[in-house]
Scaffold this motif. Structure first.
Motif, PDB file in Angstrom:
ATOM      1  N   PHE A  12       0.828  -1.197   0.000  1.00  0.00           N
ATOM      2  CA  PHE A  12       0.000   0.000   0.000  1.00  0.00           C
ATOM      3  C   PHE A  12       0.872   1.261   0.000  1.00  0.00           C
ATOM      4  CE2 PHE A  12      -2.269   3.324   2.339  1.00  0.00           C
ATOM      5  CZ  PHE A  12      -3.355   3.503   1.516  1.00  0.00           C
ATOM      6  N   LEU A  13       1.897   1.272   0.800  1.00  0.00           N
ATOM      7  CA  LEU A  13       2.819   2.404   0.851  1.00  0.00           C
ATOM      8  C   LEU A  13       3.532   2.604  -0.482  1.00  0.00           C
ATOM      9  CD1 LEU A  13       4.340   1.967   4.423  1.00  0.00           C
ATOM     10  CD2 LEU A  13       2.722   3.732   3.670  1.00  0.00           C
ATOM     11  N   SER A  16       1.171   4.050  -2.922  1.00  0.00           N
ATOM     12  CA  SER A  16       0.909   5.472  -2.598  1.00  0.00           C
ATOM     13  C   SER A  16       2.065   6.359  -3.046  1.00  0.00           C
ATOM     14  CB  SER A  16       0.675   5.616  -1.081  1.00  0.00           C
ATOM     15  OG  SER A  16      -0.446   4.867  -0.699  1.00  0.00           O
ATOM     16  N   ALA A  19       1.993   6.750  -6.767  1.00  0.00           N
ATOM     17  CA  ALA A  19       0.896   7.598  -7.232  1.00  0.00           C
ATOM     18  C   ALA A  19       1.216   9.072  -7.017  1.00  0.00           C
ATOM     19  CB  ALA A  19      -0.391   7.216  -6.488  1.00  0.00           C
ATOM     20  N   LEU A  20       1.960   9.408  -6.029  1.00  0.00           N
ATOM     21  CA  LEU A  20       2.259  10.808  -5.716  1.00  0.00           C
ATOM     22  C   LEU A  20       3.504  11.313  -6.422  1.00  0.00           C
ATOM     23  CD1 LEU A  20       1.509  10.781  -1.873  1.00  0.00           C
ATOM     24  CD2 LEU A  20       0.081  11.718  -3.674  1.00  0.00           C
ATOM     25  N   ASP A  40      -1.458  14.600   0.065  1.00  0.00           N
ATOM     26  CA  ASP A  40      -0.436  13.659   0.560  1.00  0.00           C
ATOM     27  C   ASP A  40      -0.460  13.585   2.076  1.00  0.00           C
ATOM     28  OD1 ASP A  40       1.678  11.883   0.542  1.00  0.00           O
ATOM     29  OD2 ASP A  40       3.218  13.471   0.406  1.00  0.00           O
ATOM     30  N   ALA A  43      -3.342  11.663   2.943  1.00  0.00           N
ATOM     31  CA  ALA A  43      -3.058  10.216   2.717  1.00  0.00           C
ATOM     32  C   ALA A  43      -2.147   9.666   3.797  1.00  0.00           C
ATOM     33  CB  ALA A  43      -2.430  10.053   1.326  1.00  0.00           C
ATOM     34  N   ASN A  44      -1.164  10.511   4.200  1.00  0.00           N
ATOM     35  CA  ASN A  44      -0.269  10.041   5.287  1.00  0.00           C
ATOM     36  C   ASN A  44      -1.034   9.844   6.583  1.00  0.00           C
ATOM     37  OD1 ASN A  44       2.010   9.971   3.660  1.00  0.00           O
ATOM     38  ND2 ASN A  44       2.556  12.118   4.092  1.00  0.00           N
ATOM     39  N   LEU A  47      -2.833   6.869   6.243  1.00  0.00           N
ATOM     40  CA  LEU A  47      -1.908   5.731   6.397  1.00  0.00           C
ATOM     41  C   LEU A  47      -1.555   5.511   7.860  1.00  0.00           C
ATOM     42  CD1 LEU A  47      -0.081   3.590   5.128  1.00  0.00           C
ATOM     43  CD2 LEU A  47       1.660   5.368   4.798  1.00  0.00           C
TER      44      LEU A  47
END
Length: 496
Positions: A12-13, A16, A19-20, A40, A43-44, A47
């Motif tokens: 997943f990380l 991510s 994607a960024l 981001d 998202a973090n 996460l």
């Protein structure tokens, strides 16, 4: 942390970040950049939230795993303990199996041994049954002998009472006959005086007849009267002589009866201990047995000697011998010879027997003329052994003494000697097997069978016979020993 969960988070990380990421030149897009930064950051934050949730889940999983691990560890420890116990039990079972196998082998061996013992016991039981039957028959014979002895004892007592009454009657008759003899003596003297007077008258008449021949006619009647008187006197003299002869015969018979009575009275008088022992010393005989016995290192010869006396019972003469002083109590005899000695004379005998009253007492039967030929006096067998309350004991060591006794009610053929009083009076001399028992009149009563009891010697009634010399038989000796053992089983412990 769970590996699968960690892989999911890493993927997943990674996605991510991809994607960024921007791979083109940056442009003047500040708002988009800020927006991207905000996204981001969001998202973090998401996460981080997911990671916190994953961490919490992982902690819960770890707690659950710790609990499960602890339970599993406890279960493993329990299983290990159970396994150890099972192994211990298995080892113990194996040891038990080995012990059971050894025990089984031992039991098999014991079973075989017991089978052999059972066979031997069956054989022994059969032998004991035969011995029991023989003992029962002997017991019946002994009971019959006891009844006969009891009858004989009653007859003896009755005879003793009759003899006492007879003695009194004979004494009364003797006194009456003595008075009659005295009276007849006076009558004889009177008749002798009358005969003498008649003789004198006869002589006077004869003289007158010669002088008065011339007066014959006148004196004829007187002569006839004198002749008749003389005839009567002669008849009276003959009658007196016949009466005197009859009286003399009666006096002779009375004197003979008186001598017999005096002899019976003399025999009934008690003798002193010294007199009885002196008769024993002068008339004792020496019995010797030479025995050949088998041993571990071969055969050997042993000699057994003892002193005893001869006993007379009517026409029977025999010597009593205690079996304990002979070789016949031992096993392994190969031969036995016997010798009897008196003074300088000696002779062999070829057999001995045992008394039917008690086989522990042996008897050597001799001829009726033996005492006279050898110059030894045989003691009479006591006809009334219970007449006096005390008896005299003599042993072969030269010791003697007087002791009281009483009859054993259950076994009237035995006498119970009062050994406690005997010991107190005579010190070291105490009764023992083989001592001779005399009555106070000097007649033999019997012999001691142990330290307390004596057997009354009956008429010479012998049961078993033991051959000696060339006719020696070990089988007869063994049969005699078995008879002694069987007789001991029939007696109470104190009589054995």
């Amino acid at each position: 942390m769970n590996r699968s969960l960690l892989l999911v988070i890493c993927d997943f990380l990674l996605l991510s970040l991809l994607a960024l990421a921007r791979f083109d030149e940056p442009a003047d897009q500040a708002p988009e950049a800020e927006q991207a930064i905000e996204q981001d950051a969001q998202a973090n934050q998401d996460l981080i939230d997911v990671l916190k949730m994953s961490l919490d889940a992982e902690q819960e999983n770890r707690a659950d795993l710790s609990t499960e691990l602890k339970e599993t560890q406890e279960e493993l420890e329990a299983r290990a303990k159970a396994l150890a116990e099972r192994e211990a039990k298995l080892e113990e079972s194996q040891q038990n199996a080995e012990q059971l196998a050894a025990e089984k082998a031992r039991l098999e061996e014991q079973r075989a041994t017991l089978a052999l013992a059972n066979e031997a016991a069956e054989a022994e039981r059969a032998r004991l049954a035969e011995q029991s039957e023989a003992a029962r028959q002997k017991l019946a014979e002994a009971e019959r002998d006891r009844i006969e002895l009891a009858k004989s004892l009653a007859e003896v007592k009755e005879t003793a009472a009759t003899s006492t009454e007879r003695l009194r009657a004979i004494q009364s008759e003797l006194e009456a006959k003595a008075a009659a003899v005295e009276k007849l003596d006076e009558e004889r003297q009177r008749l002798a005086s009358e005969v003498k007077t008649a003789e004198l008258e006869k002589q006077t008449l004869s003289t007158q007849l010669e002088v008065s021949r011339t007066e014959a006619r006148t004196a004829a009647e007187r002569l006839e009267v004198a002749q008749r008187d003389i005839e009567i006197t002669r008849r009276e003299k003959a009658s007196m002589q016949q009466t005197t002869q009859t009286l003399a015969e009666g006096v002779g018979a009375l004197a003979e009866s008186t001598d017999q009575i005096r002899e019976e009275v003399k025999r009934a008088q008690p003798l002193s201990l010294n007199t009885i022992f002196d008769r024993y010393q002068k008339n004792k005989v020496r019995i010797t047995f030479d025995a050949k016995e088998s041993g571990v290192f071969g055969s050997s010869t042993e000699q057994y000697s003892l002193d005893t006396v001869l006993v007379r019972d009517g026409a029977s003469v025999y010597a009593l011998i205690p079996a304990s002083k002979t070789p016949f109590r031992k096993s392994g005899l190969l031969g036995v010879t016997g010798i009897i000695r008196f003074g300088s004379r000696a002779g062999r005998f070829d057999s001995v027997g045992s008394l039917s009253a008690d086989p522990r007492i042996l008897a050597l039967r001799l001829s009726e003329s033996f005492p006279a030929n050898w110059g030894v006096t045989a003691f009479n067998l006591a006809k009334e052994p219970l007449k006096y309350p005390q008896a005299i004991l003599v042993n072969d060591q030269g010791k003697y003494g007087e002791v009281g006794f009483k009859i054993v009610p259950a076994h009237p053929e035995y006498l119970d000697m009062d050994s406690s009083i005997f010991n107190e009076l005579f010190g070291e001399f105490s009764p023992r097997e083989g001592d001779l028992v005399f009555s106070q009149t000097g007649d033999l009563i019997g012999m001691m069978v142990n330290g307390q009891f004596a057997v009354i010697a009956p008429s010479a009634n012998l049961s078993a016979k033991l051959s000696l010399g060339d006719s020696f038989s070990a089988a007869l000796v063994k049969a005699y020993q078995q008879r002694v053992q069987a007789n001991a089983q029939l007696l109470p412990p104190d009589l054995r």
